[in-house]
Structure formats: structure tokens, C-alpha cells
Design a protein around this motif. Structure first.
Motif: not given
Length: 912
Positions: A756, A119, A80, A754, A760-761
Motif C-alpha cells: 500500500y 481499497n 475496493r 499486499e 491505496l493498494l
């Protein structure tokens, strides 16, 4: 209506809308008169159509990047990174930023965002990023700032559970190592080879073999291989192997080396020799006497005392050098030793010189045999002290002639050995040739058996008489003279007989002139068998020396009637020593072990004693085992609850019977050799371990220098989602949504979630939070959302729940009924009559300028109360006492607890 015409008539429309609002506000309690509305009236476009060339031209100019425009990558990791960039400029306003990865659009962000976390990248990979700006009319740049970024590789290579290091082509000074491939998230660039923990080579990552040279013969080495990646990370705990090189080189003697014999006696000598050399070490010397081994000595001993030799004998001694690989020197050192003889032959007291067969000029002389420590080689005959003849050692008679009739002569015989030693005091006889009368036996003369043994008899007889004197007697058996004695002796011992044999003996008497009796005395005798040997009461068996594997015994002699001595170990014969040997060395014993020894004598006919002396002997203990330099203990298959320990094997199984494994100084387990691994179970996360292994000798002695290892048990189990785990999208606005999800579980604890969007985070929340407000979204856009759970050890799920959500469009999409439904559950307690119907809501809220200002959310009291921005009086809506947590509508909206968000209600007011 054309856009240009719409813009030119915007003031008129505003006035018209204001008029409608004023009419509506005049009496909100009465419904509008539908008849008053002319649905067939012309539209505004029909009434007014401005010219095409009026109004400003459309904006077709893209945004502009400043000279200092910059795109930068921060927080670059294995998978990342975060991009940040400077703002672009545009007169009509920036609407969005477009982010490209390797010229592929990865996401579009709202204009208020100038950073993006990316990420799921590959480690040690290079990516090119570019950002472009887009204005509100869709004009986009094409030459935005770029940057090239390489992700890092922070993971060291590892070895599979079945990783192996093997060897072949083992020689005196080299070998070939081969190993299985290591695992690596990017790639192994090299392998490092260690010899006794010292690096000896580095080879390319595509090579899995290495030829080791310059080793020493017959030496133990510990080899290990570790893998390295391009980032310089090196594995630990790589496969290892203990190898012993061969030794095919023979020991050699230095130039001019000799073996020397010294202090030579008739029965012994000393041998000494120069030390040999070897490529590894000389471990021993083998000494041979006439091709028969008589001793094997340690490699540090270069002398030997040799005993039990015979006088006047020649021996050939050889010395061979040995090494630990059983190599023997090509040629031995040799020496020829001749023992001296300083002892003259001797005569028995009954020895006699006897005459027979007399004549007037001669006589036959015979004599008894002399004895010698070696052998009589010559007899010398003296006549009147003058030597008149010499004869070999087997001749015991001779004819003497040429004498004078009637003369008297004195004869004497002496014995000589090979060394030239001559006896003194041999038998003497005076011969008178004038005597013609032979001796005679008395009428009652007899022979008597006085004694008998298995190999001898003792005879006595009646004395004969003579006119002068009897000079001697001869004992014959089958015509052979077996014994001779002087004339004054009437007893003779006949030896060299065999046991249990029948013999017929006769005796004749002679005088000094050689006249013999006319008749003989006779006797028949059968010799007895040898008796069973019997030890005297003071017989002893002693220990001369004892080691951990060998003992040397010595015992007292039982006498002459012994053929061999049998040595018993715990009542089992282990060796037989020919008599007169009185020592024996027994090898191959076990350390620190008690043995009971006994010696019995075996006679010439096999009869064995039964009362031999005994001795109890306990062998010495071994030294404690020791570990070679570079010995290691390693851990593999490490999990949250178990692991496998492996350590360098000590291959001397005669000295190592097992291994004791300690944890924290306390005995944990014992493993029997040759096994050198241990499965450790029952561990727990967070446990710190300190293992040490020691080798156990056969007598219980244990090493103190074993290898150790310190390690910690870590959490390597990722959280898991239940089979019904869900992710819900709610509170949708044009640029945000509220996500909520079911909880994940973990063997320790979930510490974070997390979130997303499109892979993408975009954010994280604590492990106790299961909601997240996603902002900065584009209107009327569909997003794929996913949530993953993490624990404190960094383990993360990969199959978290997913959901798809679409943001609201930029136009009015919220109805007044939806606003009523959203407010009613939260505000009905205080304003129940406001929500009975849409018309009631219009009267109290929509059309009440004190509550809602059309087109101006920030000026509307409704919004101020929702967002807690009222400066006096009640500070929030609903009041704090209404909700147990004291949350405002904004709080509940952010938590996804309302059917509409505050932003959606703001958009509704803005559209009025």
C-alpha cells in the motif's frame, strides 16, 4: 537569469559545455589548472540580457479531455474497486492525473498510469470519483470525467454466540416470538421467521418480535429466525426454539350423543357410546359407576363390558371424554342400568314350618328363612293351599286364628323376591288342634357341638318324643330364634355369628299342634377365630395383559374366608383388591423391566396367607424415539479446532434418555438428556465433517431419522507480524523506490503480500517474495508505505510494518562519487583500476565516449550492459558468472541489491 533569456542563449551554452567536455577529454589524466579559471569573470547573465518581449509566451492552457473522455469503475467489491480512464491531451505533455473521491484528492499519478485500485471502502456505499489531468507546467483541468459507484455487500448477516429466540404469551392458537439482534457489516433490513422450516413472515430489521397466530392447540412447533441485509444475503444457523401450544379446549360430545347399555344380565352389561371430538385429539374415556371410576380407556375405544354387578340393582354410569392436556368434557354421557333378577328364592333341606302357642281355635306358625340371590321380600302363607296372609321378608312368624277346634289344617309357606320370583316347595305343616300333649325330652337328652367356625356353629341333639309326632325344633339364642328345622332333623347350623364370641343356645321341640316341650336343652359355645388363609396347591397367578407401563393380573379364588387380596410387586404391596375380586391392574411401570408379583389372601380378622401364587412379568419395550418434522442440528462457535453442535430437543424425557452423535457414520459421543448440545474439539483446517444425531430410548432403542449437518473447517486466522517486523525503503529514484520487509508468519502459510502507498493498494507479491519495486511515483514526494500479509483463505493482517520514503528530485541529485560507490561492488572484479578514485573513474568511464555519452543514457554503453541490451559479445554487466544467480545490474537494482538504481545512473548520465 530570466527564463526567456536562458532559452535564447541555450545554443551558446551547449557550445560552451561541449568545449568544456572537449578540454576535459583532451587529457583526463591531468587535473585541471585551477589558475586558468577566472572565478571573478562575469556570468553569462552579465554579458547578455535579451529583451523582455522576446521568446514564446508562457503556457497557461490546461490539458483537454476528448469528447469520448470516460472514467470507469471495474472490479467493484465490498471494500475496493479499480478506476480506469481515457487519456487527456496537452501540447506540452501530460505530467500527472489527479484522482478525487467525493471531491477530495486521494492521489496523484504519473502520466503513464491510467488506472488506480482504491481499497478500504465501506460495503454498500456510494462514492463519486473524478479524474483531472495536469500538464508539465502545472495547468490542471477542472471538469474531468466522473463516475458514481456503489460498492457491493457480499457478506450475509451473522448471529452472536449468545443470540436467542424466546417465546411468551403462549395460548392455544398463538404465541409471541422475540429475538436478539443479528450482526451485519452494513445493516439488517429484515428478519425472516420460519415455522417448522417454512417461512411464515418477514418483518423490518428494526423489529425483534412477532406474534404467531393460527396455530393448533397442544402442538409442538419448531421456530427459527434468520436475518437479511439489503443485498439479499440471508444468515444461516439463526436461533431456534421448540414451543408447545397450550390446550384449554374441552372435548365435546356430538349433538345427540348417548351412552347405551345392552346385554344386561343380573351381574353384567355392555356400555357403548358415541365418540367425542376435540380440537387436538380425544386421548381417553373415563367410566364411572355410581361416581366411582371403574375404567379409563384409550381414545379409540367406545365400549366397555361391566361385570360384578348385583341382580335386581340400579346403577348410574357416566362416561367422560379426556384429551392430552387433561381437559375433561363439560358434561358426561349418563345411563341408568337396572339389572334383572330371574332366580326365585329357595329353601334349605332343613327348612321347617313350626307351630307353637296352640289354642282350641288358633296357633302361632314360624318358619326358617328362605334364601335368594338378592333378597326375599315377601313370605306368603297358604292354608289348605289357599293363601291366608303375606308378610315382609323380615317376618318369620304369624298367629293364625279363627280355626275350628279339633280340626286338622295343612299350612305351607313360600318366599318371593322383589322381581316377583316365587319359590316352589316351601315347608309344609299339618296342624291337628285336637292334640294337647306336648313333646318331651328323654331323660338323657343333650345338645352337642358338632362343629364350629368363626361365624357359625353346628349343633346336634337328642330327639324328642311326642304322642303324635315332633313337627320341628327351634334353636334360640337370647330369646331369638336362630334356626328352625323339621321334626325329623336333629342337626342345625347357626350362622351369622361373630368370631371369638360366647353364645348360649337353647332348643325347644314342637309338635304339629303347636305344643312345645316344657323344658329346653342348653349349651354354651365360643366361636373360634378365622384361620390363616392357605392357598391350594393348584392356586395360580396369571398375566392377562402387559404393555410397556402396565400389567393386568388374575388369580384363582382361595375361598370365602377372604376379606381382601394383597398384590405384591417385588415384595412390596402395590394394591389391595376386596374379595371376591380376582384381578388387578398395576400402572406406572418401566419399559422392558422384569417384575415379580405375588398375591396373598387376607382373612376377615387380618390374618394373611404366606404361600400365595407368584408370577414374573417383563414389560414390553418402547418404540424407538422419533424426531418431529423440522428437527435440526446446527453448528455454532465454529473455529479452526472446535465447534458447538446444538439440536432440537425431544422433550419426552420418559422416552428419551440421551443422544448419540455420529461423525461420518461412526459414533462420536453420547449426551445425556435433557442436554442437547456438544462441544467438538480437536478439529483441523480443511477437515470435512458430517454429523448426525439420534435419540436414545430408555431401553436402548435408538431413532433412525435424526437430523444431520455437513460442514468444513476453514482457516480463519490471519497471518501475524513479529514484534520486530520492519519495512525498508531503498533504491530511491525520482519515480520509484524498492521496498523490502521481514516475513510474516501464518498458521498455514502466507500466500501473498499486499503493498500500500498512502493507504491505496498498489500491488501484490507472492508469499515467498519480500521485495517490491514501486514505480510511477512523483519526484521529490514523500509516501507512506505499508505491507500486509494474506493467506490462502483470504485472511489478512491489518497491522503490517510501515515506512516512509521520499523520491529523488527531478534535478541532478546523484554525485559521481555515489555512482562510483554503486558500481564498485559489482564491477570491481573485472575493472578494479577503474574505481580506485573518482579521477580514475572519470578517465575510464565518465570521460570515455565509448562508455558514457553525456546527456544520452540510451546511447551509453554502460547503460546497455547494465540493462542487457548489448547485441554482441558480453551481454550483461557484471558477467553472468560473477553473480551466483546470474543477475545483471538491472536485476540486482530491481531487487534492491544496489545502492543506486539503474534509473538513478541514467539520470546522472542525462545530467552530464
Amino acid at each position: 537569469m530570466a527564463l526567456r533569456g536562458f532559452l535564447s542563449d541555450l545554443p551558446a551554452l551547449v557550445c560552451l559545455m561541449s568545449l568544456v567536455l572537449l578540454v576535459g577529454c583532451a587529457d583526463t589524466s591531468a587535473p585541471l589548472d585551477a589558475a586558468a579559471i577566472d572565478t571573478g569573470a562575469e556570468t553569462e547573465a552579465d554579458i547578455y540580457e535579451p529583451p523582455e518581449d522576446l521568446g514564446p509566451p508562457p503556457d497557461e492552457v490546461p490539458p483537454i479531455w476528448g469528447e469520448d473522455a470516460n472514467l470507469e469503475a471495474l472490479g467493484v467489491g465490498e471494500d475496493r474497486l479499480t478506476l480506469t480512464w481515457t487519456r487527456a491531451d496537452d501540447p506540452s505533455g501530460i505530467a500527472a492525473y489527479l484522482v478525487y473521491q467525493d471531491d477530495v484528492l486521494v492521489t496523484t499519478l504519473s502520466a503513464d498510469l491510467q488506472s488506480l485500485q482504491i481499497n478500504q471502502l465501506a460495503p454498500a456505499a456510494t462514492y463519486t470519483y473524478r479524474v483531472e489531468a495536469e500538464d508539465t507546467l502545472g495547468n490542471a483541468t477542472t471538469s474531468g470525467p466522473t463516475t458514481s459507484v456503489a460498492t457491493i455487500d457480499a457478506t450475509a448477516p451473522s448471529w452472536p454466540d449468545d443470540g436467542q429466540l424466546t417465546s411468551d404469551n403462549i395460548t392455544d392458537d398463538g404465541l409471541t416470538l422475540s429475538w436478539s439482534k443479528a450482526d451485519e457489516n452494513v445493516g439488517v433490513t429484515s428478519y425472516r421467521i420460519y415455522q417448522d422450516n417454512i417461512e411464515i413472515a418477514v418483518v423490518s430489521g428494526d423489529i425483534t418480535a412477532y406474534e404467531v397466530t393460527d396455530l393448533s392447540a397442544g402442538t409442538s412447533y419448531v421456530f427459527r429466525v434468520e436475518a437479511e441485509d439489503a443485498a439479499g444475503f440471508i444468515s444461516s444457523g439463526g436461533p431456534q426454539l421448540v414451543v408447545v401450544t397450550t390446550d384449554s379446549v374441552q372435548p365435546v360430545w356430538p349433538e345427540g350423543a348417548v351412552v347405551v347399555a345392552s346385554q344386561i344380565t343380573p351381574t353384567s352389561c355392555y356400555l357403548g357410546w358415541d365418540a367425542a371430538t376435540d380440537n387436538v385429539a380425544v386421548t381417553g374415556y373415563q367410566v364411572l359407576q355410581d361416581k366411582v371410576e371403574i375404567a379409563t380407556l384409550g381414545g379409540d375405544i367406545t365400549w366397555l363390558q361391566v361385570s360384578d354387578l348385583n341382580p335386581w340393582a340400579t346403577y348410574t354410569f357416566e362416561v367422560h371424554a379426556l384429551d392430552g392436556a387433561t381437559n375433561v368434557s363439560a358434561e358426561p354421557l349418563t345411563v341408568l342400568v337396572s339389572t334383572p333378577d330371574d332366580q326365585a328364592p329357595s329353601w334349605d333341606e332343613a327348612s321347617a314350618l313350626i307351630a307353637s302357642n296352640p289354642s282350641i281355635t288358633g296357633v302361632t306358625l314360624g318358619w326358617t328363612a328362605a334364601t335368594d340371590d338378592v333378597a326375599v321380600t315377601t313370605y306368603r302363607l297358604y292354608q289348605d293351599n289357599v293363601e291366608v296372609g303375606s308378610f315382609d321378608g323380615a317376618t318369620l312368624s304369624t298367629d293364625v286364628t279363627g280355626l275350628t277346634t279339633g280340626a286338622i289344617y295343612t299350612f305351607r309357606v313360600e318366599a318371593e323376591d322383589a322381581a316377583g320370583n316365587v319359590s316352589f316347595g316351601g315347608p309344609v305343616l299339618t296342624v291337628d288342634l285336637s292334640d294337647q300333649v306336648p313333646p318331651t325330652w328323654p331323660a338323657d337328652a343333650v345338645i352337642t357341638l358338632a362343629d364350629s367356625t368363626p361365624d357359625s356353629v353346628t349343633l346336634t341333639w337328642t330327639a324328642a318324643t311326642d304322642n303324635a309326632e315332633v313337627a320341628g325344633y327351634q334353636v334360640l339364642e337370647d330369646g331369638q330364634v336362630m334356626a328352625s328345622v323339621a321334626g325329623d332333623v336333629t342337626t342345625a347350623v347357626v350362622s351369622s355369628l361373630a368370631p371369638l364370641m360366647a353364645y348360649s343356645f337353647t332348643i325347644i321341640a314342637s309338635d304339629s299342634a303347636g305344643n312345645v316341650t316344657a323344658s329346653t336343652l342348653s349349651i354354651d359355645v365360643t366361636t373360634p377365630d378365622y384361620p390363616t388363609p392357605v392357598w391350594p396347591s393348584d392356586a395360580s397367578l396369571t398375566t392377562l395383559s402387559v404393555t410397556d407401563t402396565m400389567v393386568t393380573l388374575a388369580w384363582s379364588s382361595i375361598g370365602e374366608m377372604v376379606a381382601t387380596y394383597d398384590v405384591y410387586q417385588d415384595d412390596v404391596i402395590v394394591t389391595s383388591i376386596p374379595s371376591p375380586g380376582l384381578t388387578a391392574t398395576i400402572t406406572g411401570l418401566s419399559p422392558l423391566t422384569a417384575y415379580l408379583y405375588r398375591v396373598e389372601a387376607v382373612g376377615p380378622t387380618g390374618k394373611t396367607s404366606s404361600n400365595g401364587p407368584i408370577q414374573s412379568v417383563t414389560t414390553a419395550d418402547l418404540a424407538p424415539p422419533t424426531w418431529p418434522a423440522g428437527a435440526t442440528i446446527t453448528a455454532s462457535n465454529v473455529s479452526e479446532s472446535s465447534l458447538t453442535l446444538s439440536w432440537t430437543a425431544l422433550h419426552d424425557f420418559a422416552a428419551v434418555t440421551g443422544y448419540e452423535i455420529y461423525e461420518g457414520g461412526v459414533l462420536y459421543a453420547t449426551v445425556q438428556a435433557p442436554e442437547h448440545t456438544l462441544d467438538v474439539t480437536g478439529l483441523s483446517i480443511g477437515q470435512n465433517l458430517n454429523f448426525k444425531v439420534e435419540a436414545l430410548g430408555p431401553t436402548g432403542l435408538i431413532s433412525t431419522d435424526g437430523p444431520s449437518i455437513v460442514l468444513a473447517i476453514v482457516d480463519d486466522t490471519a497471518p501475524v507480524w513479529g514484534p520486530t517486523a520492519t519495512l525498508t525503503v531503498g533504491a530511491i529514484t525520482t519515480d520509484s523506490v524498492t521496498l523490502s520487509w521481514s516475513i510474516a508468519s501464518d498458521n498455514v502459510a502466507v500466500t501473498d503480500y499486499e503493498v500500500y502507498a498512502d493507504g491505496l493498494l498498489i500491488g501484490t507479491s507472492g508469499g515467498a517474495t519480500t521485495t517490491f519495486v514501486v514505480t510511477g511515483l512523483n519526484p521529490n514526494t514523500t509516501y507512506d508505505f505499508q505491507v500486509q500479509a494474506l493467506d490462502a483463505a483470504g485472511n489478512t493482517t491489518t497491522t503490517g510494518p510501515t515506512a516512509q520514503g521520499t523520491t529523488a528530485g527531478s534535478g541532478q541529485t546523484v554525485t559521481e562519487q555515489q555512482v562510483v560507490d554503486a558500481l564498485q561492488p559489482k564491477c570491481n572484479t573485472c575493472h578494479s583500476n577503474w574505481f580506485t578514485s573518482v579521477s580514475a573513474f572519470q578517465m575510464h568511464v565518465t570521460n570515455n565516449p565509448g562508455v558514457v555519452t553525456p546527456g544520452d543514457p540510451d546511447g551509453s554503453l554502460l547503460i546497455l550492459y547494465m540493462e542487457e541490451n548489448v547485441s554482441s559479445g558480453s551481454q550483461q554487466m557484471p558477467p553472468a558468472f560473477f553473480d551466483p544467480e546470474g543477475d545483471s545490474f538491472m536485476d540486482m537494482s530491481n531487487n534492491g541489491e544496489t545502492s543506486l538504481t539503474v534509473q538513478q545512473i541514467r539520470d546522472w548520465i542525462a545530467s552530464l
